[in-house]
Design a protein around this motif. Sequence first.
Motif, PDB file in Angstrom:
ATOM      1  N   THR A 180       0.002  29.918  -9.222  1.00 57.79           N
ATOM      2  CA  THR A 180      -0.194  29.563  -7.881  1.00 57.79           C
ATOM      3  C   THR A 180      -0.526  29.490  -6.598  1.00 57.79           C
ATOM      4  N   LEU A 181      -0.978  30.903  -7.361  1.00 57.07           N
ATOM      5  CA  LEU A 181      -2.122  31.062  -5.889  1.00 57.07           C
ATOM      6  C   LEU A 181      -3.634  30.008  -5.933  1.00 57.07           C
ATOM      7  N   VAL A 182      -4.114  29.219  -7.300  1.00 56.32           N
ATOM      8  CA  VAL A 182      -4.904  28.359  -7.351  1.00 56.32           C
ATOM      9  C   VAL A 182      -3.904  27.304  -5.839  1.00 56.32           C
ATOM     10  N   TYR A 183      -2.813  26.419  -6.709  1.00 52.55           N
ATOM     11  CA  TYR A 183      -1.835  25.826  -5.511  1.00 52.55           C
ATOM     12  C   TYR A 183      -2.325  26.008  -4.415  1.00 52.55           C
ATOM     13  N   VAL A 184      -1.670  27.646  -4.330  1.00 50.14           N
ATOM     14  CA  VAL A 184      -1.855  27.702  -2.921  1.00 50.14           C
ATOM     15  C   VAL A 184      -3.167  27.577  -1.916  1.00 50.14           C
ATOM     16  N   TYR A 185      -3.580  27.844  -2.697  1.00 51.69           N
ATOM     17  CA  TYR A 185      -5.174  28.076  -1.814  1.00 51.69           C
ATOM     18  C   TYR A 185      -5.749  26.106  -1.639  1.00 51.69           C
ATOM     19  N   ALA A 186      -5.583  25.585  -2.685  1.00 52.61           N
ATOM     20  CA  ALA A 186      -5.804  24.146  -2.480  1.00 52.61           C
ATOM     21  C   ALA A 186      -5.342  23.540  -1.467  1.00 52.61           C
ATOM     22  N   GLY A 187      -3.050  24.062  -1.503  1.00 52.04           N
ATOM     23  CA  GLY A 187      -2.717  23.085  -0.327  1.00 52.04           C
ATOM     24  C   GLY A 187      -3.307  23.875   0.699  1.00 52.04           C
ATOM     25  N   ALA A 188      -3.702  24.731   1.639  1.00 54.80           N
ATOM     26  CA  ALA A 188      -4.320  25.488   2.610  1.00 54.80           C
ATOM     27  C   ALA A 188      -5.936  24.689   2.655  1.00 54.80           C
ATOM     28  N   ILE A 189      -6.373  24.287   1.477  1.00 58.56           N
ATOM     29  CA  ILE A 189      -7.598  23.560   2.603  1.00 58.56           C
ATOM     30  C   ILE A 189      -6.922  22.530   2.334  1.00 58.56           C
ATOM     31  N   ALA A 190      -6.527  21.454   1.602  1.00 60.46           N
ATOM     32  CA  ALA A 190      -5.742  20.338   2.473  1.00 60.46           C
ATOM     33  C   ALA A 190      -5.568  20.582   3.575  1.00 60.46           C
ATOM     34  N   TYR A 191      -4.723  21.266   4.350  1.00 55.66           N
ATOM     35  CA  TYR A 191      -3.757  21.036   4.610  1.00 55.66           C
ATOM     36  C   TYR A 191      -4.609  21.536   6.583  1.00 55.66           C
ATOM     37  N   TRP A 192      -6.380  22.136   6.187  1.00 56.73           N
ATOM     38  CA  TRP A 192      -7.060  23.153   6.990  1.00 56.73           C
ATOM     39  C   TRP A 192      -8.208  21.581   7.397  1.00 56.73           C
ATOM     40  N   ALA A 193      -8.392  20.982   5.830  1.00 60.36           N
ATOM     41  CA  ALA A 193      -9.175  19.893   6.215  1.00 60.36           C
ATOM     42  C   ALA A 193      -8.383  19.142   7.298  1.00 60.36           C
ATOM     43  N   PHE A 194      -6.833  18.564   6.886  1.00 58.38           N
ATOM     44  CA  PHE A 194      -6.551  17.500   7.830  1.00 58.38           C
ATOM     45  C   PHE A 194      -6.503  18.165   9.551  1.00 58.38           C
ATOM     46  N   ARG A 195      -5.832  19.494   9.401  1.00 59.63           N
ATOM     47  CA  ARG A 195      -6.459  20.108  10.927  1.00 59.63           C
ATOM     48  C   ARG A 195      -7.811  19.767  11.618  1.00 59.63           C
ATOM     49  N   GLY A 196      -8.888  19.923  10.372  1.00 61.63           N
ATOM     50  CA  GLY A 196     -10.008  19.949  11.224  1.00 61.63           C
ATOM     51  C   GLY A 196      -9.795  18.022  11.756  1.00 61.63           C
ATOM     52  N   TRP A 197      -9.541  17.056  10.934  1.00 62.45           N
ATOM     53  CA  TRP A 197      -9.333  15.832  11.501  1.00 62.45           C
ATOM     54  C   TRP A 197      -8.710  16.015  12.861  1.00 62.45           C
ATOM     55  N   ASP A 198      -7.831  16.161  13.060  1.00 65.92           N
ATOM     56  CA  ASP A 198      -7.301  16.531  13.802  1.00 65.92           C
ATOM     57  C   ASP A 198      -7.674  16.838  15.294  1.00 65.92           C
ATOM     58  N   VAL A 199      -8.257  18.465  15.122  1.00 72.03           N
ATOM     59  CA  VAL A 199      -8.984  18.902  15.907  1.00 72.03           C
ATOM     60  C   VAL A 199      -9.887  17.592  16.376  1.00 72.03           C
ATOM     61  N   PHE A 200     -10.793  17.604  15.684  1.00 67.24           N
ATOM     62  CA  PHE A 200     -11.856  16.457  16.638  1.00 67.24           C
ATOM     63  C   PHE A 200     -11.336  14.632  17.122  1.00 67.24           C
ATOM     64  N   ARG A 201     -10.162  14.774  16.652  1.00 66.02           N
ATOM     65  CA  ARG A 201      -9.503  13.666  17.507  1.00 66.02           C
ATOM     66  C   ARG A 201      -8.661  14.276  18.579  1.00 66.02           C
ATOM     67  N   THR A 202      -8.320  15.286  18.590  1.00 65.35           N
ATOM     68  CA  THR A 202      -7.897  16.367  19.781  1.00 65.35           C
ATOM     69  C   THR A 202      -9.623  16.223  20.967  1.00 65.35           C
ATOM     70  N   HIS A 203      -9.963  16.999  20.579  1.00 68.42           N
ATOM     71  CA  HIS A 203     -11.280  17.341  21.305  1.00 68.42           C
ATOM     72  C   HIS A 203     -12.278  16.818  21.324  1.00 68.42           C
ATOM     73  N   TYR A 204     -12.349  16.204  20.692  1.00 71.72           N
ATOM     74  CA  TYR A 204     -14.086  15.659  20.614  1.00 71.72           C
ATOM     75  C   TYR A 204     -14.808  14.461  20.828  1.00 71.72           C
ATOM     76  N   ARG A 205     -13.028  13.682  20.206  1.00 74.58           N
ATOM     77  CA  ARG A 205     -13.386  12.313  19.753  1.00 74.58           C
ATOM     78  C   ARG A 205     -13.841  11.499  21.357  1.00 74.58           C
ATOM     79  N   ASN A 206     -15.014  10.343  21.651  1.00 73.72           N
ATOM     80  CA  ASN A 206     -14.753   9.473  22.425  1.00 73.72           C
ATOM     81  C   ASN A 206     -13.939   9.049  22.579  1.00 73.72           C
ATOM     82  N   ALA A 207     -13.231   8.176  21.807  1.00 78.88           N
ATOM     83  CA  ALA A 207     -12.364   7.507  22.158  1.00 78.88           C
ATOM     84  C   ALA A 207     -10.940   8.172  22.428  1.00 78.88           C
ATOM     85  N   ASP A 208     -10.206   7.425  22.821  1.00 74.73           N
ATOM     86  CA  ASP A 208      -8.778   7.788  22.721  1.00 74.73           C
ATOM     87  C   ASP A 208      -7.888   7.704  21.713  1.00 74.73           C
TER      88      ASP A 208
END
Lengths: 356, 515
Positions: free
Chosen positions: B144-172
């Motif tokens: 269970t922990l393995v899958y929770v961890y993997a889920g967290a990683i996947a979610y956080w990677a997606f969040r990373g893209w979101d952060v990039f898109r919201t704050h750091y991308r040139n194009a809107d």
Amino acid sequence: MNKLLYLAKRLVLGVPVVLFGLTMTFLILYLSPFDPMTAILGRDADPETARQVAVALGIRYPDGTPVPLWIQYKNFLVDTITFNFGQSWVVTRGQSVGTLVWERMPATVWLGFWSVVIALLVGIPLGLYAGLRSNTWGDYTASFGGIVWRAMPNFWLAVMLAGLLSAGGALSFYRGFLIPTEVIGTSNALKNMLGSVALGGISVPVPNFYNWAVAFKWILPAALVLGSSSMGNEVRIGRTAVLESINAPYIETAKAKGLSTKTIIGKHVARNAMIPLLPVIMGEFYLLIGGSLLVELVFGIRGMGNLYLSAIFASDVPIIGALTYVFILILVFFNIAQDIAYTVIDPRIGLEGGTE
Amino acid sequence: MCATVTDTTDERDLRDETTLRDRVLANPMPALTWSAVALGLLALEFGAFLAGVLLVLDSALVGVSALVEVTVGLFSQAGAKTVLGFQQSASGVLDGFRSTANSLPTLLSRETIPNQGYQTSADGAWENTFMGLEPGIAWAIRATLVYVYAGAIAYWAFRGWDVFRTHYRNADWSPRDDVVDRLRDHRWAQFGIIVVLVFTTMALFAPALGPTTVGQNIESPYSHEIQYFDSESGEVETAFVGDANFNSKSKGNGNQNVGPMSYDDFGRFHPFGTLTNGRDLFTFIAMGARISLTVSALSIIFAGLIAIIMSLASAYYKGIVDLATILAADGITSIPQLLLLLMVAMAFQGHWLAGVFNGGFLLALVFGATSWPGLWRAVRGPALQVSEEEWIDAARSFGQRPSVTMRKHMLPYVLPYLLIYGSMSVGSIVIALSALSFIGSGLGINPPTPAWGRAISMGREYVSTQSWHIAFIPGTMIVVLVTGLNAFGDGIRDAIDPESEGGAEEEAAAGGTAG
């Protein structure tokens, strides 16, 4: 006349495909690291026997000099195309490959025929049903079933079904149901499909219907498995095709004309839905040939697919070459049949251009 | 969700000219928060992560040098030997690093949450397991922990893209935003993504996920010992894993069966039961997932590479190049793929290439070489279309090198189509791969390396006995994975190319080879 010309054109176009396929086969069998001599004789072969085998295989001349590759290629092409397959080396040593293939053909043809028919009889009506009642629970069940069904590996389905049919399995009653039949192995009924009746001194062949029934019941599970992936495809495509044609303006017109629903569905919807279904049905033959190998293996049917596998295990080059040629011929034949069928179903699809 | 930064003209000019680095420095907070959490997540599994990177490096090294060796071997045997020697020494060095990395403690390892232990008396407490829990429960916690961890990683990677898109991308806005938005309410695609993630996690975490390890249970069972409580003598005894396996076989009849979610006589927990030779089926399947996914991914990458090079070259040069490509593709497709696969696999039997990655590398090469025509047919149209455009002519007259024109002006147009058809045909590769392992006889993945098809083949005779799990569970795994991959492919298609509808050609691609 036009149609005949079209047929001739398609036949001519089939020739290069056969040639490419055979060239491919030659490249793999004769140019790869694979060594037929070791496969036939083992590592420590007697030099004299090795020489004889090499000569018989067409790799060396009787005086021991190697045959140039392009002559090997030419011989391979000419021999294969003229159905002069030579002798088997390992699987049944010394037997003519032509006879071997001919003996194994009926089982595969019988299996292939029923798997196509069963897939059509189940898949298309299900697809039409799902399309006509789109977004109902029936549709969802049929569509989802089709999707999952398609994802099932043939060999696994075969293993499960063969297991359930075996003694002690949940479906073991099937073997004794109505007519006693075997399900694993090859039924003798297949060889005795024709009985004979003495008619004034001459024996006339007549179909032996009992044996037909036995042979059908024997092949049914294997055919069901083999047809499964095509069935899934047919449900999906059938559904989309119906949805597309049911919203077409000509259906509107037909309704306005006051045609009955039955006629509309039968004459307009179903017929137009067949057009995208055709390549799927024909694509089945690709699936069938690959699948027949595994299904015949699991069900122990002595057909061409099984022979091909034994030839692969034993590295029996003449059998591999011969069977590949037969399979290519079957594919080319059905490709042509598909194009002809197109012109029958939809006269608009031109006889001039044809399709690819 | 979209960019909310208020723009004055100056600001916009500023943003257009800045690099990502400048933009992060100008507004570091979101990036810092995101990286802090990401680093925290990574630190939990640092050892495993490092080992994974080294494993990939090692594999890449072996794969690339194998290809170099084949090429060099065509000209000189000595050269090939040198390459082989280099490959072995470099790979040895990496292996050394890897064992160091593996010895670093991680949260999700079997050392932190052990599930292998023994009872001291018939109903006594468990020794050596996590907090003295039953092995089954300890294993479940770790999984269970393995899958929770993997889920967290996947979610956080997606969040990373979101952060990039919201704050750091040139194009809107970029077309990719639409692609993601379309996936947001595409339930079928989401199902596919989840299935793919579940199986990827299984493949990545295979060593930590299984109740035992491949090395201990499958590869060298007679070099490992376990302790167990022997109810007959009433004492804790020691046995070789191999002997324990011998007495835990699942063979259908009588007491010879260890079913799913049960313990064998040696106090070992088997989530999926045991195989006919007493080995743990779950460990076998988890490692099999790693093999299947790696080989399938490699195959589709090879096939995609060949297809894209062929289609771009034939669209750019036309004429004789185009004709040659058509001939090659027709030659390959005129033979059903399974026959071709079997023929090539037979031809390379015993060749050293068949030993790389337990036969997986050769299989990936063969799959690549036999499945590119399907992909090529799918991208050929778009490639020809773009080659007719004026800008290609312009680039040519302007003296741009053909390779640059293809890469810069044609590839971006063709790539989405390749992505669509590629993702739709992975499922058929998974099936064909397991079919080859099912046939066995040296054609699939070499034993004893786990392969799903081989498990099905082992369980063939036991389908209607109490050992039904041997053939049933691996098959179900394939069905779920392939359904998921097909759903994923459908999703990619709908997201990238919303105009398209599932046509016959795509279905044929997805149906591909029958297994």
